[in-house]
Design a protein around this motif. Structure first.
Motif, PDB file in Angstrom:
ATOM      1  N   VAL A  16      10.758   2.283   1.540  1.00 46.78           N
ATOM      2  CA  VAL A  16      10.124   0.942   1.535  1.00 46.78           C
ATOM      3  C   VAL A  16      11.023   0.331   0.920  1.00 46.78           C
ATOM      4  CG1 VAL A  16       7.848   1.647   2.065  1.00 46.78           C
ATOM      5  CG2 VAL A  16       8.488   1.317  -0.259  1.00 46.78           C
ATOM      6  N   LEU A  17      12.035   0.709   0.072  1.00 42.60           N
ATOM      7  CA  LEU A  17      12.937  -0.076  -0.883  1.00 42.60           C
ATOM      8  C   LEU A  17      14.069  -0.642  -0.200  1.00 42.60           C
ATOM      9  CD1 LEU A  17      12.395   1.503  -4.096  1.00 42.60           C
ATOM     10  CD2 LEU A  17      11.236  -0.251  -3.484  1.00 42.60           C
ATOM     11  N   ALA A  18      14.578  -1.807  -0.148  1.00 42.23           N
ATOM     12  CA  ALA A  18      16.111  -2.183   0.339  1.00 42.23           C
ATOM     13  C   ALA A  18      16.986  -1.382  -0.493  1.00 42.23           C
ATOM     14  CB  ALA A  18      16.041  -3.628   0.158  1.00 42.23           C
ATOM     15  N   GLU A  19      18.154  -1.191   0.067  1.00 46.13           N
ATOM     16  CA  GLU A  19      19.209  -0.675  -0.629  1.00 46.13           C
ATOM     17  C   GLU A  19      19.453  -1.215  -1.978  1.00 46.13           C
ATOM     18  OE1 GLU A  19      23.791   1.000   0.150  1.00 46.13           O
ATOM     19  OE2 GLU A  19      22.612   0.522   1.817  1.00 46.13           O
ATOM     20  N   GLU A  20      19.500  -2.600  -1.984  1.00 45.89           N
ATOM     21  CA  GLU A  20      20.044  -3.612  -3.131  1.00 45.89           C
ATOM     22  C   GLU A  20      18.819  -3.724  -3.793  1.00 45.89           C
ATOM     23  OE1 GLU A  20      19.100  -6.282   0.602  1.00 45.89           O
ATOM     24  OE2 GLU A  20      20.064  -4.070   0.196  1.00 45.89           O
ATOM     25  N   VAL A  21      17.801  -3.205  -3.745  1.00 45.54           N
ATOM     26  CA  VAL A  21      16.508  -3.693  -4.184  1.00 45.54           C
ATOM     27  C   VAL A  21      16.726  -3.807  -5.902  1.00 45.54           C
ATOM     28  CG1 VAL A  21      15.541  -1.344  -4.792  1.00 45.54           C
ATOM     29  CG2 VAL A  21      14.152  -3.093  -4.756  1.00 45.54           C
ATOM     30  N   THR A  22      16.022  -4.707  -6.527  1.00 46.57           N
ATOM     31  CA  THR A  22      15.973  -4.779  -8.116  1.00 46.57           C
ATOM     32  C   THR A  22      14.524  -4.782  -8.542  1.00 46.57           C
ATOM     33  OG1 THR A  22      15.905  -7.130  -8.064  1.00 46.57           O
ATOM     34  CG2 THR A  22      17.790  -6.435  -7.813  1.00 46.57           C
ATOM     35  N   ALA A  23      14.598  -4.236  -9.777  1.00 52.00           N
ATOM     36  CA  ALA A  23      13.053  -4.106 -10.475  1.00 52.00           C
ATOM     37  C   ALA A  23      13.340  -4.744 -11.664  1.00 52.00           C
ATOM     38  CB  ALA A  23      12.784  -2.685 -10.737  1.00 52.00           C
ATOM     39  N   GLU A  58      13.245  -8.525   5.652  1.00 54.47           N
ATOM     40  CA  GLU A  58      13.880  -7.769   6.694  1.00 54.47           C
ATOM     41  C   GLU A  58      12.764  -6.171   6.712  1.00 54.47           C
ATOM     42  OE1 GLU A  58      17.777  -7.653   6.459  1.00 54.47           O
ATOM     43  OE2 GLU A  58      17.976  -9.617   7.143  1.00 54.47           O
ATOM     44  N   GLY A  59      11.640  -6.286   6.408  1.00 56.76           N
ATOM     45  CA  GLY A  59      10.822  -5.173   6.442  1.00 56.76           C
ATOM     46  C   GLY A  59      10.817  -4.243   5.557  1.00 56.76           C
ATOM     47  N   VAL A  60      11.612  -4.604   4.392  1.00 60.14           N
ATOM     48  CA  VAL A  60      11.606  -3.495   3.230  1.00 60.14           C
ATOM     49  C   VAL A  60      11.394  -4.540   1.965  1.00 60.14           C
ATOM     50  CG1 VAL A  60      12.949  -1.790   4.132  1.00 60.14           C
ATOM     51  CG2 VAL A  60      14.251  -3.832   3.092  1.00 60.14           C
ATOM     52  N   ILE A  61      11.104  -3.813   0.650  1.00 59.22           N
ATOM     53  CA  ILE A  61      11.072  -4.632  -0.484  1.00 59.22           C
ATOM     54  C   ILE A  61      12.407  -4.691  -1.275  1.00 59.22           C
ATOM     55  CG2 ILE A  61       9.899  -4.342  -2.746  1.00 59.22           C
ATOM     56  CD1 ILE A  61       7.918  -2.545  -1.585  1.00 59.22           C
ATOM     57  N   ARG A  62      12.532  -5.995  -1.016  1.00 59.87           N
ATOM     58  CA  ARG A  62      13.799  -6.433  -2.044  1.00 59.87           C
ATOM     59  C   ARG A  62      13.841  -6.528  -3.492  1.00 59.87           C
ATOM     60  NH1 ARG A  62      16.975 -10.637  -3.393  1.00 59.87           N
ATOM     61  NH2 ARG A  62      15.455 -12.119  -3.395  1.00 59.87           N
ATOM     62  N   ASP A  63      12.665  -7.003  -3.954  1.00 63.14           N
ATOM     63  CA  ASP A  63      12.412  -7.062  -5.512  1.00 63.14           C
ATOM     64  C   ASP A  63      10.996  -6.569  -5.987  1.00 63.14           C
ATOM     65  OD1 ASP A  63      14.999  -9.014  -6.324  1.00 63.14           O
ATOM     66  OD2 ASP A  63      13.861 -10.237  -4.811  1.00 63.14           O
ATOM     67  N   VAL A  64      11.043  -5.971  -7.045  1.00 68.43           N
ATOM     68  CA  VAL A  64       9.883  -5.484  -7.763  1.00 68.43           C
ATOM     69  C   VAL A  64       9.673  -6.256  -8.961  1.00 68.43           C
ATOM     70  CG1 VAL A  64       8.406  -3.574  -8.416  1.00 68.43           C
ATOM     71  CG2 VAL A  64      10.101  -3.143  -6.618  1.00 68.43           C
ATOM     72  N   SER A 120       0.847  -1.312  -0.048  1.00 70.34           N
ATOM     73  CA  SER A 120       0.090   0.014  -0.062  1.00 70.34           C
ATOM     74  C   SER A 120       0.794   1.334  -0.135  1.00 70.34           C
ATOM     75  CB  SER A 120      -0.900  -0.102   1.217  1.00 70.34           C
ATOM     76  OG  SER A 120      -1.663   1.097   1.339  1.00 70.34           O
ATOM     77  N   SER A 121       1.960   1.270   0.826  1.00 68.74           N
ATOM     78  CA  SER A 121       2.589   2.556   0.849  1.00 68.74           C
ATOM     79  C   SER A 121       3.564   2.501  -0.373  1.00 68.74           C
ATOM     80  CB  SER A 121       4.040   2.207   2.181  1.00 68.74           C
ATOM     81  OG  SER A 121       3.088   2.172   3.216  1.00 68.74           O
ATOM     82  N   PHE A 122       3.899   1.616  -1.004  1.00 63.49           N
ATOM     83  CA  PHE A 122       4.579   1.585  -2.358  1.00 63.49           C
ATOM     84  C   PHE A 122       3.845   2.221  -3.426  1.00 63.49           C
ATOM     85  CE2 PHE A 122       5.126  -0.927  -6.359  1.00 63.49           C
ATOM     86  CZ  PHE A 122       6.492  -0.663  -6.430  1.00 63.49           C
ATOM     87  N   ASP A 126       6.521  10.181  -5.301  1.00 63.51           N
ATOM     88  CA  ASP A 126       7.283  10.404  -3.948  1.00 63.51           C
ATOM     89  C   ASP A 126       8.297   9.789  -3.707  1.00 63.51           C
ATOM     90  OD1 ASP A 126       8.039  10.971  -1.463  1.00 63.51           O
ATOM     91  OD2 ASP A 126       6.110  10.267  -0.410  1.00 63.51           O
ATOM     92  N   LEU A 127       9.540  10.243  -4.326  1.00 60.40           N
ATOM     93  CA  LEU A 127      10.835   9.546  -4.397  1.00 60.40           C
ATOM     94  C   LEU A 127      11.261   9.238  -2.931  1.00 60.40           C
ATOM     95  CD1 LEU A 127      12.971  11.493  -7.108  1.00 60.40           C
ATOM     96  CD2 LEU A 127      12.270   8.943  -7.142  1.00 60.40           C
ATOM     97  N   GLU A 128      11.184   9.930  -2.098  1.00 55.51           N
ATOM     98  CA  GLU A 128      11.626   9.599  -0.856  1.00 55.51           C
ATOM     99  C   GLU A 128      10.714   8.835   0.107  1.00 55.51           C
ATOM    100  OE1 GLU A 128      14.353  10.472   1.094  1.00 55.51           O
ATOM    101  OE2 GLU A 128      14.758  11.399  -1.382  1.00 55.51           O
ATOM    102  N   GLY A 129       9.349   8.699  -0.468  1.00 53.57           N
ATOM    103  CA  GLY A 129       8.222   7.766   0.002  1.00 53.57           C
ATOM    104  C   GLY A 129       8.849   6.480  -0.457  1.00 53.57           C
ATOM    105  N   LEU A 130       9.157   6.176  -1.541  1.00 49.93           N
ATOM    106  CA  LEU A 130       9.632   5.088  -2.157  1.00 49.93           C
ATOM    107  C   LEU A 130      10.904   4.669  -1.596  1.00 49.93           C
ATOM    108  CD1 LEU A 130       9.060   4.856  -6.110  1.00 49.93           C
ATOM    109  CD2 LEU A 130       8.260   3.211  -4.323  1.00 49.93           C
TER     110      LEU A 130
END
Length: 288
Positions: free
Chosen positions: A188-195, A262-268, A171-173, A181-185
């Motif tokens: 919720v994203l992991a530092e090493e997130v992938t899309a 760990e509480g953040v999005i690792r993959d989109v 929902s936040s995503f 909202d770049l800061e909002g994204l």
């Protein structure tokens, strides 16, 4: 002859589909595998069938193995990244064994390892039963299962989120993407997130995986800004987890799922290939 129309065999269809879909990651191919299993059983003499479920499980597993062993060449020709096909899961399901994250991990196993692991861990078959299904010795099955279990345990231990946490993050995503909202994204994203975007060359999408929080957040905001005017975004359970469906003028154009760690999005995971949207669209009464 055994009839395809008998109630006892037809009642096994959902179970057989659940086996085939986890094996193949493609709903249409899973349906074909199930239908092939029924056709082959119909060709067998009824007196030779000790258990319809056992025979159908054996056939559908072996059909799936044949598909997987020939899929490598097809995947090499696929345009852009490949993702499993999403399916609607309105009924209670084991989300851990049907999530896109789980299906992607299975892709790293050999076909035989995948079959042994799924039959043992998800469908509760014993090693002796699996050996009969795969046409292998029991020691060979034990080795296959051991290798697969070790590999899956090493990779899947990071994927742990309650349904409530998953829904909250999705929902936040969604809100952050819609608002640009770049800061909002980033929050919720992991530092090493992938899309990863899967279009199969049949829709506009990134041809390469996008890496890193900054690049992914900017990529997602850019995609949201370029979205079709009037498109609607809905949240539904896809593969056991809350996901986003983008619908434009009654046509399903995108399914977005996320993997939590760990509480953040690792993959989109972004599916835009219309061929892979048909199952979800059909289930929801939409065009694709």
């Amino acid at each position: 002859m055994t009839s395809l129309a008998t109630n006892s065999t037809q009642a096994l269809r959902p179970y057989l589909f659940s086996v085939a879909y986890r094996m193949l990651g493609v709903a249409a191919d899973a349906e074909d595998a199930v239908q092939e299993a029924f056709l082959r059983m119909e060709e067998s003499a009824a007196d030779d069938i000790r258990s319809e479920k056992a025979m159908l499980t054996t056939i559908v597993t072996r059909v799936c193995l044949d598909v997987l062993k020939s899929a490598h060449h097809t995947r090499e020709q696929y345009i852009g990244p490949w993702l499993p096909e999403p399916v609607v899961t309105d009924e209670p399901v084991d989300s851990q064994s049907i999530s896109l994250a789980f299906l992607m991990l299975l892709e790293r196993l050999s076909p035989d390892e995948r079959a042994a692991y799924l039959l043992a861990e998800v469908f509760d078959y014993g090693h002796a039963e699996i050996a009969e299904i795969l046409g292998k010795s029991e020691p060979a099955v034990r080795k296959l299962f051991s290798r697969a279990k070790q590999h899956m345990a090493e990779k899947s231990s990071r994927f742990s989120a309650s349904k409530e946490e998953h829904t909250r993050l999705v929902s936040s995503f969604m809100l952050a993407c819609a608002a640009g909202d770049l800061e909002g994204l980033r929050a919720v994203l992991a530092e090493e997130v992938t899309a990863t975007s899967d279009s199969g060359g049949k829709a506009k999408a990134a041809r390469k995986i996008v890496h890193g929080r900054d690049h992914v957040s900017r990529f997602l905001v850019g995609v949201a800004k370029k979205g079709e005017v009037g498109a609607e975004v809905h949240m539904r359970d896809i593969n056991g987890c809350s996901s986003l469906l983008v619908v434009s003028h009654g046509v399903l154009v995108t399914v977005v799922s996320v993997v939590i760690s760990e509480g953040v999005i690792r993959d989109v995971l972004i599916v835009r290939n219309p061929d892979k949207l048909r199952s979800v669209a059909h289930a929801l009464g939409l065009a694709s």
